[in-house]
Design a protein around this motif. Structure first.
Motif, PDB file in Angstrom:
ATOM      1  N   ARG A  28       0.842  -1.210   0.000  1.00  0.00           N
ATOM      2  CA  ARG A  28       0.000   0.000   0.000  1.00  0.00           C
ATOM      3  C   ARG A  28       0.873   1.256   0.000  1.00  0.00           C
ATOM      4  O   ARG A  28       0.633   2.188  -0.751  1.00  0.00           O
ATOM      5  CB  ARG A  28      -0.891   0.031   1.243  1.00  0.00           C
ATOM      6  N   GLU A  32       0.979   3.511  -3.312  1.00  0.00           N
ATOM      7  CA  GLU A  32       0.332   4.821  -3.180  1.00  0.00           C
ATOM      8  C   GLU A  32       1.353   5.934  -3.399  1.00  0.00           C
ATOM      9  O   GLU A  32       1.030   6.982  -3.943  1.00  0.00           O
ATOM     10  CB  GLU A  32      -0.432   4.904  -1.861  1.00  0.00           C
ATOM     11  N   GLY A  35       1.429   6.846  -6.825  1.00  0.00           N
ATOM     12  CA  GLY A  35       0.197   7.440  -7.359  1.00  0.00           C
ATOM     13  C   GLY A  35      -0.930   6.462  -7.629  1.00  0.00           C
ATOM     14  O   GLY A  35      -1.911   6.801  -8.292  1.00  0.00           O
ATOM     15  N   PHE A  36      -0.828   5.239  -7.102  1.00  0.00           N
ATOM     16  CA  PHE A  36      -1.887   4.242  -7.322  1.00  0.00           C
ATOM     17  C   PHE A  36      -2.937   4.322  -6.208  1.00  0.00           C
ATOM     18  O   PHE A  36      -2.622   4.702  -5.085  1.00  0.00           O
ATOM     19  CB  PHE A  36      -1.290   2.830  -7.353  1.00  0.00           C
ATOM     20  N   THR A  37      -4.173   3.961  -6.559  1.00  0.00           N
ATOM     21  CA  THR A  37      -5.258   3.950  -5.582  1.00  0.00           C
ATOM     22  C   THR A  37      -5.854   2.543  -5.533  1.00  0.00           C
ATOM     23  O   THR A  37      -5.965   1.890  -6.572  1.00  0.00           O
ATOM     24  CB  THR A  37      -6.377   4.930  -6.012  1.00  0.00           C
ATOM     25  N   GLU A  38      -6.263   2.139  -4.349  1.00  0.00           N
ATOM     26  CA  GLU A  38      -6.832   0.792  -4.221  1.00  0.00           C
ATOM     27  C   GLU A  38      -8.228   0.724  -4.828  1.00  0.00           C
ATOM     28  O   GLU A  38      -8.994   1.683  -4.776  1.00  0.00           O
ATOM     29  CB  GLU A  38      -6.894   0.389  -2.743  1.00  0.00           C
ATOM     30  N   ILE A  39      -8.530  -0.432  -5.396  1.00  0.00           N
ATOM     31  CA  ILE A  39      -9.890  -0.706  -5.859  1.00  0.00           C
ATOM     32  C   ILE A  39     -10.223  -2.104  -5.337  1.00  0.00           C
ATOM     33  O   ILE A  39      -9.339  -2.951  -5.240  1.00  0.00           O
ATOM     34  CB  ILE A  39      -9.980  -0.633  -7.406  1.00  0.00           C
ATOM     35  N   LYS A 103      -4.532   4.630 -12.304  1.00  0.00           N
ATOM     36  CA  LYS A 103      -3.514   3.755 -11.717  1.00  0.00           C
ATOM     37  C   LYS A 103      -4.161   3.082 -10.519  1.00  0.00           C
ATOM     38  O   LYS A 103      -4.454   3.750  -9.511  1.00  0.00           O
ATOM     39  CB  LYS A 103      -2.320   4.578 -11.227  1.00  0.00           C
ATOM     40  N   LEU A 104      -4.409   1.776 -10.630  1.00  0.00           N
ATOM     41  CA  LEU A 104      -5.180   1.077  -9.605  1.00  0.00           C
ATOM     42  C   LEU A 104      -4.421  -0.133  -9.079  1.00  0.00           C
ATOM     43  O   LEU A 104      -3.648  -0.748  -9.814  1.00  0.00           O
ATOM     44  CB  LEU A 104      -6.511   0.601 -10.203  1.00  0.00           C
ATOM     45  N   TYR A 105      -4.669  -0.466  -7.822  1.00  0.00           N
ATOM     46  CA  TYR A 105      -4.123  -1.734  -7.319  1.00  0.00           C
ATOM     47  C   TYR A 105      -5.183  -2.437  -6.492  1.00  0.00           C
ATOM     48  O   TYR A 105      -6.129  -1.813  -6.006  1.00  0.00           O
ATOM     49  CB  TYR A 105      -2.840  -1.531  -6.493  1.00  0.00           C
ATOM     50  N   CYS A 106      -5.045  -3.742  -6.390  1.00  0.00           N
ATOM     51  CA  CYS A 106      -5.942  -4.485  -5.507  1.00  0.00           C
ATOM     52  C   CYS A 106      -5.207  -5.707  -4.984  1.00  0.00           C
ATOM     53  O   CYS A 106      -4.169  -6.098  -5.526  1.00  0.00           O
ATOM     54  CB  CYS A 106      -7.240  -4.832  -6.215  1.00  0.00           C
ATOM     55  N   SER A 129      -1.415  -4.634  -9.764  1.00  0.00           N
ATOM     56  CA  SER A 129      -1.406  -3.199 -10.111  1.00  0.00           C
ATOM     57  C   SER A 129      -1.678  -3.053 -11.589  1.00  0.00           C
ATOM     58  O   SER A 129      -1.135  -3.823 -12.391  1.00  0.00           O
ATOM     59  CB  SER A 129      -0.028  -2.602  -9.879  1.00  0.00           C
TER      60      SER A 129
END
Ligand code: HAM
Length: 417
Positions: A28, A32, A35-39, A103-106, A129
């Motif tokens: 995380r 982050e 610049g990535f945000t969690e989904i 830009k997403l990560y999970c 990611s």
């Protein structure tokens, strides 16, 4: 009969959880920072999302998905990976209206009906990611740089980054044809699965682990022999950016990846400490996936890390478990009540405090404090309590001192927090 967990499905027990939490927390923080945000996406999706997204002729879709009909007869599948679901969510919620780039990560469990062995499970966890909406090779490199930086941050070195290009809609069909011709001449050496793959998915043969198939492909044409100039330019730029960032890598022209959505850049991070299941992470660019699942033409690139494999590589010696800060040992009814009051108060202050609920002897309470690896023990007896005092013992140095109970919170905060 005692009910056991399903084959290939693991429990993650309390003594292992510290490592998992450390890896998730670091992911995380690192992602982050980039610049990535969690989904968060559902675990169940419509089957066609994966059959169309990942490709009908892949092992995952052909034989590894957990697919079943729900009570209304809809065909649903437990997600075997996260990329297709993330792309679906991005389209469904029109996230491109907010910004053309996402830009997403999970992170979470994935499900594949594979033959379980070390490093390969039927439920396994991935950290994933994705970057949607950018075709520029700079992003391919940025994502790989983030992956390597993350793996180093959790303490992994001795890893090998492998990169390849898989071409695009212009040049890949030519490669496919060239490879098909070559494999037809080698069919007698191939396993039954690969014989079938010559027609359905010849690239998959390059991935086969059967020894005779490995020998058969030794002189197979390489994708780079067929690559179009646009793909070559893209690949050259990715390599240039990786070089500029000081990353070392090898080019593995045989790497095709197990999912059909890839175009151009493909990469894997492997560890030779892992045995046959040696890929810690894998990913690549997929500029046609969005179209396959019924959306617009949106480019994308991403990777997924296998958490079980990563965790098995974490360096020894680092302490991940959490132990009580303070064990309160009480002897007698009044001290026990006081211990309960103190422990409740400490919990509200965020101190990991434990006590004995069973009225055991002081010796056995001290033994439990030791076993739980408490940093300090507070000893409360009738005598001390009457004087408003308690004894604090440092379990490491064994030194102890008497303290006023009224100041306990301040002292604990000073020593522990
Ligand atoms: P993948 O190569 O299928 O790619 O999986 C990524 C990683 O998940 C592997 O390198 C491995 O560490 C782990 N993994 C896969 N299967 C298992 C298993 N049965 N047991 C334990 N670990 C496993 C993907 O899933 C793509 N969605 C990656 C991606 C994201 N590509 C673009 N974006």
């Amino acid at each position: 009969m005692e009910i056991k967990a399903i084959r290939g499905f693991n429990d993650i027990l309390p003594d292992e959880i510290g490592k998992w939490q450390f890896v998730e927390k670091t992911a995380r923080e690192v992602f982050e920072g980039f610049g990535f945000t969690e989904i968060r996406i559902p675990i169940l999706e419509r089957t066609e999302l994966f059959s169309r997204g990942i490709g009908e002729a892949t092992d995952i879709v052909e034989k590894e998905m957990y697919t079943f009909a729900d009570r209304s007869g809809n065909s649903l599948t437990l997600r075997p990976e996260a990329t297709a679901s993330m792309a679906r969510a991005y389209l469904e919620h029109q996230l491109y209206n907010y910004d053309s780039m996402a830009k997403l990560y999970c992170m979470g469990p994935m499900f594949r009906y594979e033959r379980p062995q070390k490093g390969r499970y039927r439920q396994f966890y991935q950290i994933d990611s994705e970057v949607f909406g950018v075709e520029n090779p700079m992003v391919d490199a940025e994502l790989i740089i983030m992956l390597i930086h993350f793996l180093k941050t959790v303490g992994l070195d001795k890893l090998e980054l492998q990169v390849n290009t898989l071409g695009d809609r212009t040049c890949r069909p030519k490669y496919r044809e060239g490879l098909k011709k070559y494999l037809e001449g080698k069919a007698f050496q191939l396993c039954e699965d690969c014989k079938r793959r010559i027609e359905t998915n010849p690239l998959r043969v390059l991935d086969c682990k059967v020894e005779t198939c490995k020998q058969a492909i030794a002189d197979a044409p390489k994708v780079t022999d067929f690559i179009c100039s646009e793909c070559q330019k893209h690949f050259d730029s990715v390599k240039e950016y990786l070089g500029a960032a000081g990353l070392s890598y090898i080019i593995n022209p045989r790497m095709v990846r197990g999912l059909d959505y890839y175009t151009r850049t493909a990469f894997e991070v492997v560890s030779y400490q892992l045995g046959s299941q040696n890929a810690v992470a894998g990913g690549g660019r997929y500029d046609n996936l969005f179209q396959e699942i019924g959306g617009k033409e949106i480019p994308g690139i991403g990777f997924a890390i296998g958490m079980e494999r990563l965790i098995s590589l974490l360096p020894e010696g680092k302490e991940f478990s959490k132990y009580p800060d303070l064990f309160v040992a009480a002897l007698g009814e009044a001290p026990f009540k006081e211990a309960s009051r103190i422990v409740n108060q400490l919990h509200l202050e965020g101190v990991r405090a434990e006590l004995d609920y069973e009225g055991k002897s002081l010796k056995s309470q001290m033994r439990r404090a030791d076993k739980l690896k408490a940093r300090y023990t507070l000893i409360l007896g009738e005598e001390e309590l009457k004087r408003g005092k308690a004894v604090v013992r440092n379990m490491g140095t064994k030194s102890q001192e008497e303290i006023p109970i009224g100041n306990l919170l301040d002292i604990v905060k000073q020593k522990i927090l």
